[in-house]
Design a protein around this motif. Sequence first.
Motif, PDB file in Angstrom:
ATOM      1  N   VAL A  86       0.879  10.576 -36.141  1.00 45.16           N
ATOM      2  CA  VAL A  86       1.362   9.200 -36.127  1.00 45.16           C
ATOM      3  C   VAL A  86       0.344   8.362 -35.361  1.00 45.16           C
ATOM      4  N   ILE A  87      -0.089   7.244 -35.933  1.00 40.97           N
ATOM      5  CA  ILE A  87      -1.192   6.468 -35.340  1.00 40.97           C
ATOM      6  C   ILE A  87      -0.734   5.163 -34.698  1.00 40.97           C
ATOM      7  N   CYS A  88       0.557   4.914 -34.630  1.00 38.15           N
ATOM      8  CA  CYS A  88       1.057   3.730 -33.937  1.00 38.15           C
ATOM      9  C   CYS A  88       2.532   3.930 -33.601  1.00 38.15           C
ATOM     10  N   GLY A  89       3.060   3.048 -32.741  1.00 39.10           N
ATOM     11  CA  GLY A  89       4.460   3.152 -32.354  1.00 39.10           C
ATOM     12  C   GLY A  89       4.706   4.121 -31.212  1.00 39.10           C
ATOM     13  N   ASP A  90       5.977   4.395 -30.960  1.00 41.48           N
ATOM     14  CA  ASP A  90       6.362   5.252 -29.835  1.00 41.48           C
ATOM     15  C   ASP A  90       5.891   6.693 -30.012  1.00 41.48           C
ATOM     16  N   ASP A  91       5.780   7.175 -31.246  1.00 43.50           N
ATOM     17  CA  ASP A  91       5.369   8.557 -31.511  1.00 43.50           C
ATOM     18  C   ASP A  91       3.862   8.690 -31.710  1.00 43.50           C
ATOM     19  N   MET A  92       3.113   7.686 -31.317  1.00 43.61           N
ATOM     20  CA  MET A  92       1.662   7.719 -31.516  1.00 43.61           C
ATOM     21  C   MET A  92       1.054   8.953 -30.846  1.00 43.61           C
ATOM     22  N   GLY A  93       0.224   9.694 -31.612  1.00 42.38           N
ATOM     23  CA  GLY A  93      -0.409  10.897 -31.088  1.00 42.38           C
ATOM     24  C   GLY A  93       0.371  12.168 -31.350  1.00 42.38           C
ATOM     25  N   THR A  94       1.587  12.063 -31.905  1.00 43.89           N
ATOM     26  CA  THR A  94       2.410  13.236 -32.191  1.00 43.89           C
ATOM     27  C   THR A  94       2.101  13.768 -33.583  1.00 43.89           C
ATOM     28  N   VAL A  95       1.990  15.091 -33.688  1.00 47.54           N
ATOM     29  CA  VAL A  95       1.673  15.744 -34.959  1.00 47.54           C
ATOM     30  C   VAL A  95       2.953  16.268 -35.599  1.00 47.54           C
ATOM     31  N   TYR A  96       3.093  16.015 -36.895  1.00 47.33           N
ATOM     32  CA  TYR A  96       4.239  16.493 -37.671  1.00 47.33           C
ATOM     33  C   TYR A  96       3.747  17.165 -38.942  1.00 47.33           C
ATOM     34  N   ILE A  97       4.667  17.827 -39.638  1.00 49.53           N
ATOM     35  CA  ILE A  97       4.402  18.433 -40.938  1.00 49.53           C
ATOM     36  C   ILE A  97       5.332  17.786 -41.959  1.00 49.53           C
ATOM     37  N   THR A  98       4.757  17.419 -43.088  1.00 46.14           N
ATOM     38  CA  THR A  98       5.538  16.709 -44.102  1.00 46.14           C
ATOM     39  C   THR A  98       6.517  17.637 -44.820  1.00 46.14           C
ATOM     40  N   LYS A  99       7.634  17.033 -45.189  1.00 46.03           N
ATOM     41  CA  LYS A  99       8.581  17.689 -46.103  1.00 46.03           C
ATOM     42  C   LYS A  99       8.536  16.986 -47.451  1.00 46.03           C
ATOM     43  N   VAL A 100       8.570  15.645 -47.402  1.00 44.14           N
ATOM     44  CA  VAL A 100       8.439  14.831 -48.612  1.00 44.14           C
ATOM     45  C   VAL A 100       7.426  13.737 -48.325  1.00 44.14           C
ATOM     46  N   ALA A 101       6.359  13.690 -49.094  1.00 42.09           N
ATOM     47  CA  ALA A 101       5.325  12.665 -48.928  1.00 42.09           C
ATOM     48  C   ALA A 101       4.714  12.377 -50.291  1.00 42.09           C
ATOM     49  N   LYS A 102       5.249  11.367 -50.965  1.00 38.05           N
ATOM     50  CA  LYS A 102       4.776  11.005 -52.296  1.00 38.05           C
ATOM     51  C   LYS A 102       3.866   9.789 -52.217  1.00 38.05           C
ATOM     52  N   ARG A 103       2.839   9.792 -53.044  1.00 45.88           N
ATOM     53  CA  ARG A 103       1.855   8.724 -53.003  1.00 45.88           C
ATOM     54  C   ARG A 103       2.458   7.373 -53.366  1.00 45.88           C
ATOM     55  N   ASN A 104       3.433   7.364 -54.238  1.00 49.08           N
ATOM     56  CA  ASN A 104       4.017   6.104 -54.691  1.00 49.08           C
ATOM     57  C   ASN A 104       5.235   5.682 -53.878  1.00 49.08           C
ATOM     58  N   GLU A 105       5.483   6.358 -52.751  1.00 50.40           N
ATOM     59  CA  GLU A 105       6.605   5.993 -51.879  1.00 50.40           C
ATOM     60  C   GLU A 105       6.072   5.595 -50.512  1.00 50.40           C
ATOM     61  N   ALA A 106       6.715   4.594 -49.917  1.00 51.16           N
ATOM     62  CA  ALA A 106       6.213   4.032 -48.654  1.00 51.16           C
ATOM     63  C   ALA A 106       6.660   4.818 -47.430  1.00 51.16           C
ATOM     64  N   ILE A 107       7.614   5.738 -47.588  1.00 57.99           N
ATOM     65  CA  ILE A 107       8.167   6.476 -46.448  1.00 57.99           C
ATOM     66  C   ILE A 107       7.842   7.958 -46.574  1.00 57.99           C
ATOM     67  N   ILE A 108       7.481   8.568 -45.442  1.00 58.04           N
ATOM     68  CA  ILE A 108       7.213   9.998 -45.360  1.00 58.04           C
ATOM     69  C   ILE A 108       8.333  10.655 -44.547  1.00 58.04           C
ATOM     70  N   THR A 109       8.807  11.794 -45.009  1.00 58.67           N
ATOM     71  CA  THR A 109       9.850  12.535 -44.305  1.00 58.67           C
ATOM     72  C   THR A 109       9.268  13.836 -43.765  1.00 58.67           C
ATOM     73  N   THR A 110       9.525  14.112 -42.491  1.00 58.39           N
ATOM     74  CA  THR A 110       9.004  15.327 -41.867  1.00 58.39           C
ATOM     75  C   THR A 110      10.006  16.476 -42.017  1.00 58.39           C
ATOM     76  N   LYS A 111       9.578  17.680 -41.638  1.00 60.99           N
ATOM     77  CA  LYS A 111      10.477  18.834 -41.682  1.00 60.99           C
ATOM     78  C   LYS A 111      11.650  18.677 -40.730  1.00 60.99           C
ATOM     79  N   GLU A 112      11.441  17.881 -39.672  1.00 63.78           N
ATOM     80  CA  GLU A 112      12.532  17.646 -38.720  1.00 63.78           C
ATOM     81  C   GLU A 112      13.493  16.565 -39.200  1.00 63.78           C
ATOM     82  N   GLY A 113      13.170  15.928 -40.321  1.00 59.74           N
ATOM     83  CA  GLY A 113      14.030  14.877 -40.840  1.00 59.74           C
ATOM     84  C   GLY A 113      13.642  13.482 -40.387  1.00 59.74           C
ATOM     85  N   LYS A 114      12.559  13.349 -39.609  1.00 61.13           N
ATOM     86  CA  LYS A 114      12.112  12.028 -39.178  1.00 61.13           C
ATOM     87  C   LYS A 114      11.403  11.335 -40.332  1.00 61.13           C
TER      88      LYS A 114
END
Length: 221
Positions: A178-206
């Motif tokens: 994450v490159i901005c906001g409160d979680d800046m610098g935190t590493v996550y792993i994607t669960k759903v990340a589609k090129r044509n969608e503006a939102i990414i969902t992590t394995k934790e549900g964030k």
Amino acid sequence: MLRQSYIQRPTRARTPPPSPPPPSQSASVPHPDPWSLDPSDELFEEAPSIVPVIQVTLEYDPWRVNPDDEGEKHSDIPDSSPTRFLCSSRLSSLLARCQLVLRVLPAPSGTWYQNYYDRLVRTRVPDPFLLTSGPVAHGNVAVTYISRTRNTGQKEDEIPMCYISAEPPTGSGKRFVVICGDDMGTVYITKVAKRNEAIITTKEGKKFPRAHTCLLGDGTM
């Protein structure tokens, strides 16, 4: 003929000698010779030394990065620069270990990155502002990339921040930061990340906007 009188004259008392005068207060007191002092003498004891106490306040510590110092080295880089987040101290430890994937933007002619428009480059580990030949120019980033010419293989060079942008992750199981906001610098792993969608969902549900993320490369230290 005179007769001797049997009445004896009284004995005359002696006058006592005068008392010696009291010692004068102005008399000088003898001082010991400093060159003849013995270390065992009390006069040779050292006076307690006074150690000054330096108070370190919590408001300022010259040896740690304060929030006001963040990005001071690159304070003249516009906030609109797409990769200004690389200057943040909250990403410094990650940048020393992991490569961030960046996409080359349209650039003026006469530059090496002009021919790499829309291609991917990666920040150099362990310092994204240092090439093998030395530090990059102010406002530039040290990157590695795959050559498009006959001289194939991995190369390294510098590129201005205004001509690269963060590449969001696409697909599941991709590591990103994450490159901005409160979680800046935190590493996550994607669960759903589609090129044509503006939102990414992590394995934790964030959930994070794609524009607030950057894909991590395979090269780590």
